[in-house]
Write an enzyme that holds these catalytic residues in place. Structure first.
Site, PDB file in Angstrom:
ATOM      1  N   ASN A   1      -0.753 -23.331 -23.856  1.00 22.08           N
ATOM      2  CA  ASN A   1       0.333 -23.067 -24.816  1.00 22.08           C
ATOM      3  C   ASN A   1      -0.090 -22.311 -26.075  1.00 22.08           C
ATOM      4  OD1 ASN A   1      -0.992 -25.559 -25.300  1.00 22.08           O
ATOM      5  ND2 ASN A   1       0.707 -26.284 -26.542  1.00 22.08           N
TER       6      ASN A   1
ATOM      7  N   GLU B   1      -7.563 -34.562 -26.153  1.00 28.47           N
ATOM      8  CA  GLU B   1      -6.377 -34.235 -26.971  1.00 28.47           C
ATOM      9  C   GLU B   1      -5.232 -34.051 -25.993  1.00 28.47           C
ATOM     10  OE1 GLU B   1      -6.149 -34.205 -30.154  1.00 28.47           O
ATOM     11  OE2 GLU B   1      -8.266 -34.351 -30.674  1.00 28.47           O
TER      12      GLU B   1
ATOM     13  N   CYS C   1       2.225 -29.633 -28.420  1.00 30.30           N
ATOM     14  CA  CYS C   1       1.978 -31.056 -28.164  1.00 30.30           C
ATOM     15  C   CYS C   1       2.533 -31.941 -29.264  1.00 30.30           C
ATOM     16  CB  CYS C   1       0.475 -31.272 -28.034  1.00 30.30           C
ATOM     17  SG  CYS C   1      -0.446 -30.620 -29.439  1.00 30.30           S
TER      18      CYS C   1
ATOM     19  N   GLU D   1     -10.102 -33.838 -33.394  1.00 30.64           N
ATOM     20  CA  GLU D   1     -10.560 -32.470 -33.635  1.00 30.64           C
ATOM     21  C   GLU D   1     -10.350 -32.174 -35.116  1.00 30.64           C
ATOM     22  OE1 GLU D   1      -8.456 -30.205 -30.378  1.00 30.64           O
ATOM     23  OE2 GLU D   1     -10.529 -29.813 -29.806  1.00 30.64           O
TER      24      GLU D   1
HETATM   25  P1  NAD Z   1      -2.888 -29.485 -17.886  1.00 32.33           P
HETATM   26  O1  NAD Z   1      -3.357 -30.861 -18.157  1.00 32.33           O
HETATM   27  O2  NAD Z   1      -2.096 -29.242 -16.663  1.00 32.33           O
HETATM   28  O3  NAD Z   1      -4.143 -28.475 -17.799  1.00 32.33           O
HETATM   29  C1  NAD Z   1      -5.062 -28.356 -18.854  1.00 32.33           C
HETATM   30  C2  NAD Z   1      -6.380 -27.797 -18.318  1.00 32.33           C
HETATM   31  O4  NAD Z   1      -6.955 -28.744 -17.418  1.00 32.33           O
HETATM   32  C3  NAD Z   1      -6.249 -26.497 -17.542  1.00 32.33           C
HETATM   33  O5  NAD Z   1      -7.338 -25.666 -17.886  1.00 32.33           O
HETATM   34  C4  NAD Z   1      -6.342 -26.965 -16.093  1.00 32.33           C
HETATM   35  O6  NAD Z   1      -6.793 -25.951 -15.211  1.00 32.33           O
HETATM   36  C5  NAD Z   1      -7.346 -28.090 -16.211  1.00 32.33           C
HETATM   37  N1  NAD Z   1      -7.319 -29.109 -15.147  1.00 32.33           N
HETATM   38  C6  NAD Z   1      -6.283 -29.476 -14.348  1.00 32.33           C
HETATM   39  N2  NAD Z   1      -6.656 -30.478 -13.528  1.00 32.33           N
HETATM   40  C7  NAD Z   1      -7.950 -30.767 -13.820  1.00 32.33           C
HETATM   41  C8  NAD Z   1      -8.892 -31.725 -13.335  1.00 32.33           C
HETATM   42  N3  NAD Z   1      -8.571 -32.598 -12.382  1.00 32.33           N
HETATM   43  N4  NAD Z   1     -10.135 -31.749 -13.874  1.00 32.33           N
HETATM   44  C9  NAD Z   1     -10.470 -30.902 -14.867  1.00 32.33           C
HETATM   45  N5  NAD Z   1      -9.628 -29.959 -15.362  1.00 32.33           N
HETATM   46  C10 NAD Z   1      -8.380 -29.897 -14.850  1.00 32.33           C
HETATM   47  O7  NAD Z   1      -2.105 -29.031 -19.205  1.00 32.33           O
HETATM   48  P2  NAD Z   1      -1.222 -27.716 -19.440  1.00 32.33           P
HETATM   49  O8  NAD Z   1       0.001 -27.806 -18.610  1.00 32.33           O
HETATM   50  O9  NAD Z   1      -2.084 -26.502 -19.357  1.00 32.33           O
HETATM   51  O10 NAD Z   1      -0.853 -27.894 -20.996  1.00 32.33           O
HETATM   52  C11 NAD Z   1       0.192 -28.694 -21.453  1.00 32.33           C
HETATM   53  C12 NAD Z   1      -0.289 -30.068 -21.873  1.00 32.33           C
HETATM   54  O11 NAD Z   1      -1.295 -29.961 -22.867  1.00 32.33           O
HETATM   55  C13 NAD Z   1       0.802 -30.904 -22.513  1.00 32.33           C
HETATM   56  O12 NAD Z   1       0.717 -32.215 -22.030  1.00 32.33           O
HETATM   57  C14 NAD Z   1       0.478 -30.850 -23.980  1.00 32.33           C
HETATM   58  O13 NAD Z   1       0.985 -31.913 -24.747  1.00 32.33           O
HETATM   59  C15 NAD Z   1      -1.004 -30.836 -23.955  1.00 32.33           C
HETATM   60  N6  NAD Z   1      -1.561 -30.318 -25.206  1.00 32.33           N
HETATM   61  C16 NAD Z   1      -2.154 -31.197 -26.086  1.00 32.33           C
HETATM   62  C17 NAD Z   1      -2.653 -30.735 -27.310  1.00 32.33           C
HETATM   63  C18 NAD Z   1      -3.312 -31.662 -28.299  1.00 32.33           C
HETATM   64  O14 NAD Z   1      -4.040 -31.188 -29.157  1.00 32.33           O
HETATM   65  N7  NAD Z   1      -3.086 -32.964 -28.221  1.00 32.33           N
HETATM   66  C19 NAD Z   1      -2.557 -29.372 -27.617  1.00 32.33           C
HETATM   67  C20 NAD Z   1      -1.954 -28.516 -26.695  1.00 32.33           C
HETATM   68  C21 NAD Z   1      -1.466 -28.997 -25.491  1.00 32.33           C
END
Ligand code: NAD
Length: 493
Positions: free
Chosen positions: A165, A262, A296, A473
Site C-alpha cells: 500500500n 506491523e 493500516c 517501528e
Molecule cells: P500480506 O500480508 O498479504 O503480504 C505482505 C507481504 O508478505 C508480501 O510481501 C507477501 O508476498 C508476503 N507474504 C505472504 N505470505 C507470506 C508467508 N507465508 N511468509 C512470508 N511472507 C509472506 O499484506 P498486503 O495485502 O500486501 O498488505 C495489506 C496488509 O498490510 C493489511 O493488513 C494492512 O493493515 C497491513 N499493513 C500494516 C501496516 C502497519 O504498519 N501496521 C502498514 C501497512 C500495511
C-alpha cells in the site's frame, strides 16, 4: 505511463543484478488494469545467494565493523541519490499503487525521503554506554574496582518483508533503521509493487553501499516463507496482514528468530458530543478516502455521539458524494483505485453482506460508473451497524467506514476496545484534556486527537497492541528493535 524503465533483471543480490529463476509475475497498473511489466521472481538459488551475501556482509564485511559515522555517511549518500530521483519515484509509485499524485508526492515519496534522512542521522548514535564503576570489597581486605560497558550490536541479517500500500515508505521504514543499526538486509517487497523496492536497490548501488548490505529479491509467499525459515536470518521484520504475521511468527518459532510485526487494524474514530462536526466529518472522510482506504491505521469504525450523529452523517454523505473517483494523475481526483480486481470484490462482498444484515448505505456502496478500466469502488459509509458484525470486526482494507452511535465516554471506550486489533485510534473533541484522558483508555499503539499532525513521524514510535503487531517501528525504540545488547564486565584489579 508505459512500462517502468528499471533494470530488467529483478533480483539485486550481493551487489549484482541477476535474472530471477522463479515464477514470472505480470505487474498491473491499478488505474487502468493494464500490464506495467513482467518480473521474474526469485527462485531458491536467488534466495540462497541473497542470504549468503547478507551473511558475509554481516559477519566479515565492512558494514557491521564500520563506525556509526561511516554508516551515517553512506545512508546520507543513499538519501541524496533518491532525492535526485524524486520525480521518477512519484511516477513509479503512482503507476504501481494507483495512489493519487498529490498524496503520492507527499506521503508516498516525500515522507519516506524524510524518514531516510532521519535514519542517516540516527546511525551516528553511539554504540557504547557505561555504568557507574563500583568498588567491591574482597575477602582478603582489598577492594576491586569494576564496571560494566553496554554495547548495542546489530542482529546481523534482517529479512524485511513488506506490503503493497505505501511501498516506498514501508521499505524505507525497514531498511533505514536496520542499516543504521549495522545490519545487512534482504528486502522482499510485495509482488504487486516490486518497482519501488528495485529502485532502492539501484540507488544503493549508485550510493556505493558495500555488496550484500542491501539485497532486494522479489516474489510472493514462497519467497517470503523461504526467508522466514532460513537459519541465516537473525531477525524477520514484517509489515502486512495479521494472518501472514501469525504464520511468520509460527515459522520463526523453531529457531527462536526474533520477529517484528506491523499488522492490520480496525481503528475507531470517536466523535464526542462537543466535537466540531465539520472537522470530525472531514477527518472521517479522509480516513475513508485516503489511498482508497488502503492504510493500516485509517479509522474505519466511526463511533459518533448520539447528539451529533445525524449532523455527522449528513456532512459525511455530502463530502463523499462529491468525491471524484478516478485517474490518480488528475489533480481533481479525490480517490484512486484499489490495488487489484480481487480487492474490489472483497470490499463489495463486505458491503453487500452488511446491507443484507440490515446496514444502511449512506453514501457509496457501488462501483463508480465514471471510472472505466482499473480497480475502482466508490467511498462508502454505512450506518445502522452493530460493532459485533463482521463489517465492524474484520479489516476490509478498502474505502468503507461504519457509523456506530454511543451515549458516553465509557460506552465509546468499550466499543472501541471491542476489537481484535489495536493499531490506532482517533478522538475529535473541543475538550483537549477530556480527549487525552479518553486516548489513554484506548488499547491501541497510537491515538490522534483532532486529526493529529497527519503523518508518520520517524522520530516517534509506531506499532500495534493485540493482533496489530509486536514491537515498534520509528523513534529510538524502533532503532533499538534492530539491535541486541551485550554487557561486558571488567575490573581494573
Ligand atoms: P500480506 O500480508 O498479504 O503480504 C505482505 C507481504 O508478505 C508480501 O510481501 C507477501 O508476498 C508476503 N507474504 C505472504 N505470505 C507470506 C508467508 N507465508 N511468509 C512470508 N511472507 C509472506 O499484506 P498486503 O495485502 O500486501 O498488505 C495489506 C496488509 O498490510 C493489511 O493488513 C494492512 O493493515 C497491513 N499493513 C500494516 C501496516 C502497519 O504498519 N501496521 C502498514 C501497512 C500495511
Amino acid at each position: 505511463m508505459g512500462p517502468v524503465n528499471l533494470p530488467p533483471a529483478a533480483q539485486f543480490v550481493a551487489g549484482d543484478w541477476r535474472a530471477g529463476t522463479g515464477a514470472v509475475e505480470t505487474v498491473l497498473e491499478p488505474a487502468t488494469g493494464r500490464p506495467l511489466g513482467d518480473v521474474a521472481g526469485a527462485g531458491a538459488a536467488d534466495v540462497d545467494a541473497a542470504l549468503a551475501g547478507a551473511r558475509t556482509a554481516a559477519d566479515t564485511g565492512p558494514w557491521a565493523r564500520a563506525t556509526p559515522r561511516e554508516r551515517s555517511e553512506a545512508l546520507y549518500r543513499l538519501h541524496g541519490v533518491l532525492t535526485g530521483w524524486t520525480e521518477r519515484l512519484v511516477e513509479i509509485v503512482v503507476a504501481e499503487t494507483g495512489c493519487p499524485v498529490g498524496l503520492t508526492r507527499g506521503q508516498q515519496v516525500g515522507l519516506p525521503l524524510r524518514h531516510l534522512e532521519h535514519w542517516a542521522e540516527a546511525a551516528r548514535r553511539p554504540q557504547l554506554s557505561g555504568r557507574p564503576p563500583v568498588l567491591t570489597p574482597r575477602s582478603d581486605g582489598t577492594t576491586m574496582l569494576g564496571s560494566w560497558a553496554v554495547r548495542r550490536e546489530p542482529y546481523g541479517v534482517v529479512a524485511a518483508i513488506t506490503p503493497y500500500n505505501f511501498p516506498l515508505l514501508e521499505n524505507i521504514m525497514k531498511i533505514g533503521p536496520a542499516l543504521a543499526a549495522g545490519n545487512s538486509v534482504v528486502l522482499k517487497p510485495s509482488p504487486l509493487t516490486p518497482y519501488s523496492a528495485l529502485v532502492l536497490a539501484a540507488a544503493a548501488q549508485d550510493a556505493g553501499l558495500p555488496a550484500g548490505v542491501l539485497s532486494v529479491i522479489t516474489g510472493g509467499a514462497d519467497t517470503g516463507a523461504a526467508l522466514t525459515t532460513d537459519p541465516r536470518v537473525d531477525l524477520v521484520s514484517f509489515t502486512g496482514s495479521d494472518a501472514v504475521g501469525a504464520a511468520i511468527l509460527a515459522a520463526a518459532a523453531p529457531r527462536t528468530t526474533k520477529v517484528l510485526l506491523e499488522l492490520g487494524g480496525k481503528s475507531a474514530l470517536i466523535v464526542r458530543a462537543d466535537a466540531d462536526v465539520e472537522l470530525a466529518a472531514r477527518i472521517g472522510v479522509q480516513n475513508i478516502t485516503t489511498h482508497a482506504g488502503q492504510g493500516c491505521a485509517l479509522a474505519t469504525r466511526h463511533l459518533v455521539h448520539h447528539r451529533v450523529r445525524t449532523a455527522y452523517l449528513d456532512r459525511v454523505r455530502a463530502l463523499l458524494d462529491a468525491t471524484v473517483v478516478g485517474d490518480p494523475w488528475d489533480a481533481a481526483t479525490g480517490m484512486g483505485p484499489l490495488i487489484r480486481a480481487a480487492a474490489v470484490e472483497r470490499v463489495a462482498g463486505h458491503v453487500d453482506r452488511a446491507v443484507a444484515a440490515g446496514a444502511t448505505v449512506v453514501s457509496g456502496g457501488e462501483r463508480p460508473v465514471e471510472a472505466v478500466g482499473g480497480f475502482y469502488y466508490r467511498p462508502t459509509i454505512l450506518s445502522d451497524v452493530d460493532n459485533s458484525w463482521p463489517v465492524a470486526q474484520q479489516e476490509i482494507f478498502g474505502p468503507v467506514g461504519v457509523v456506530i452511535g454511543f451515549g458516553d465516554d465509557d460506552e465509546a471506550v468499550a466499543i472501541a476496545n471491542d476489537s481484535p486489533y489495536g493499531l490506532a485510534g482517533h478522538v475529535v473533541s473541543a475538550d483537549a484534556g477530556g480527549a487525552f484522558a479518553l486516548a489513554c483508555r484506548l488499547r491501541t499503539g497510537t491515538v490522534d486527537i483532532n486529526g493529529g499532525p497527519g503523518y508518520t513521524n520517524p522520530g516517534v514510535p509506531f506499532g500495534g497492541y493485540k493482533r496489530s503487531g509486536l514491537g515498534r517501528e520509528n523513534g529510538s525504540e524502533g532503532l533499538d528493535e534492530y539491535t541486541q545488547l551485550k554487557t561486558i564486565k571488567y575490573h581494573g584489579g
